[in-house]
Design a protein around this motif. Structure first.
Motif, PDB file in Angstrom:
ATOM      1  N   MET A   1       0.845  -1.198   0.000  1.00 37.27           N
ATOM      2  CA  MET A   1       0.000   0.000   0.000  1.00 37.27           C
ATOM      3  C   MET A   1       0.886   1.257   0.000  1.00 37.27           C
ATOM      4  N   PRO A   2       0.395   2.349  -0.610  1.00 38.19           N
ATOM      5  CA  PRO A   2       1.191   3.574  -0.668  1.00 38.19           C
ATOM      6  C   PRO A   2       1.349   4.236   0.699  1.00 38.19           C
ATOM      7  N   THR A   3       2.300   5.158   0.745  1.00 35.50           N
ATOM      8  CA  THR A   3       2.562   5.957   1.943  1.00 35.50           C
ATOM      9  C   THR A   3       2.159   7.402   1.664  1.00 35.50           C
ATOM     10  N   VAL A   4       1.378   7.984   2.572  1.00 33.41           N
ATOM     11  CA  VAL A   4       0.957   9.367   2.415  1.00 33.41           C
ATOM     12  C   VAL A   4       1.462  10.180   3.598  1.00 33.41           C
ATOM     13  N   LEU A   5       1.942  11.373   3.309  1.00 34.61           N
ATOM     14  CA  LEU A   5       2.446  12.295   4.325  1.00 34.61           C
ATOM     15  C   LEU A   5       1.489  13.481   4.422  1.00 34.61           C
ATOM     16  N   HIS A   6       0.953  13.732   5.631  1.00 34.78           N
ATOM     17  CA  HIS A   6       0.098  14.892   5.897  1.00 34.78           C
ATOM     18  C   HIS A   6       0.889  15.925   6.689  1.00 34.78           C
ATOM     19  N   TRP A  27      -3.221   1.728   4.417  1.00 37.85           N
ATOM     20  CA  TRP A  27      -2.227   2.695   3.958  1.00 37.85           C
ATOM     21  C   TRP A  27      -1.282   3.054   5.098  1.00 37.85           C
ATOM     22  N   THR A  28      -0.077   3.457   4.740  1.00 39.48           N
ATOM     23  CA  THR A  28       0.827   4.071   5.710  1.00 39.48           C
ATOM     24  C   THR A  28       0.584   5.565   5.660  1.00 39.48           C
ATOM     25  N   ILE A  66       2.742  10.165  -1.790  1.00 43.42           N
ATOM     26  CA  ILE A  66       1.911  11.326  -2.062  1.00 43.42           C
ATOM     27  C   ILE A  66       1.948  12.240  -0.832  1.00 43.42           C
ATOM     28  N   ILE A  67       1.928  13.533  -1.071  1.00 41.00           N
ATOM     29  CA  ILE A  67       2.016  14.502   0.025  1.00 41.00           C
ATOM     30  C   ILE A  67       0.732  15.321   0.056  1.00 41.00           C
TER      31      ILE A  67
END
Length: 333
Positions: A1-6, A27-28, A66-67
């Protein structure tokens, strides 16, 4: 699964709720917040500051697929990170939350009761949007109210409803036998929420109706939620023309909600919105009607709970967010 940064600003606990929801779907998702308030949301994200975030910037962005930025800000001051992220080919999305892009001067030409000045002037807002949209193609807003302000800048604007974990909130519907209903209003900004109009209506009603009134302010989120649980009527913002997180939380808890909903915006919401619309002119009569009708209070509370489950629940909203991410990632392939 993709990693998303908030990053970098938590607004009303939304970043944390979205991150946890993404994790629930495999997701991460990591969130970093440098904006700290008395509300103290119980949030599964890292509380930091701009200096610390600058020092972990490189490893965080390299690990992210993705950011997801929030509130018109990015991780480095003056948007110094955006050219670097664009050069790295990092997919990005900007989540605008309200006053970061709301052109109050333009809006007030159409509103009978003008909103107070924002923390950015219209010229500052336009300059920020022009810079952001040079590097970021996609934006998210909570509903259609902000669309006119950002649509000229981004290639694609998505609407993602406010999110609440309805499974963590047991509904407590108004008791139809209660002869003295509790009315709650919780302004984080008195001028923006229209508190003086709310309390003018409350004062006018005191001599004719039996009720209690509680103004919630400077109180952490957990304490405020305990008051919402006891409420029979919740009054949100009565000037802006849309509803905020207080309305969503109150609906999830089974409470009837009063907020001003602009006529042009109501058709843009999914399903029949069970919020009683009232502006400063009609607030008093609408509050009086709910005080006088305990059956309607309960019916609206039940409708609101169903609406929150159907459109604002974490699982529902996060699935929509994942589809947004997937579209953005697919464009980068």
């Amino acid at each position: 699964m993709p990693t998303v940064l908030h990053a970098p600003i938590e607004i009303a606990g939304q970043m944390g709720t979205l991150c946890q929801g993404l994790r629930n779907f495999g997701w991460t998702a990591n969130g970093y917040n440098w904006f700290h308030t008395y509300l103290q949301y119980d949030s599964p994200i890292v509380q930091t500051d701009a200096y610390e975030l600058m020092h972990v910037f490189e490893p965080l962005v390299r690990a992210a697929d993705i950011i997801h930025f929030h509130n018109g800000d990015t991780m480095l001051t003056d948007y110094r990170d955006l050219p670097m992220l664009k050069a790295l080919g990092k997919p990005m999305v900007m989540h605008h939350w309200g006053n970061d892009v709301r052109d109050v001067e333009t809006l007030n030409r159409r509103l009978k009761y003008p909103l107070p000045p924002s923390y950015h002037t219209p010229d500052e807002i336009r300059a920020k949007l022009a810079t952001l949209s040079q590097y970021i193609d996609h934006a998210i807003i909570q509903d259609h109210e902000l669309y006119e302000f950002i649509a000229p800048y981004y290639k694609r604007v998505y609407e993602l409803p406010l999110v609440v974990d309805t499974k963590a909130l047991q509904p407590v519907y108004p008791n139809v036998s209660n002869p003295c209903p509790l009315i709650v209003h919780a302004p984080t900004s008195d001028e923006f929420k229209g508190t003086r109009y709310v309390e003018r209506a409350i004062d006018n009603l005191r001599s004719r109706y039996r009720f209690e009134y509680k103004r919630i302010e400077k109180m952490n989120h957990k304490a405020a939620m305990s008051w919402y649980e006891r409420a029979d009527i919740v009054i949100d913002q009565v000037m802006c023309g849309t509803y905020g997180l207080l309305s969503v939380e109150a609906m999830a808890m089974g409470k009837p909600v009063i907020a001003y909903i602009r006529d042009d915006l109501r058709p843009t919401y999914p399903g029949p919105l069970p919020i009683v619309s009232a502006d400063p002119d009609t607030l008093e009569v609408n509050v009086a009607a709910l005080i006088s009708d305990p059956g309607r209070r309960r019916a609206l509370g039940m409708q609101g709970r169903r609406y929150a489950e159907q459109y604002h629940d974490t699982g529902v909203v996060v699935q929509r967010l994942i589809r947004i991410y997937e579209e953005i990632l697919q464009e980068k392939q």
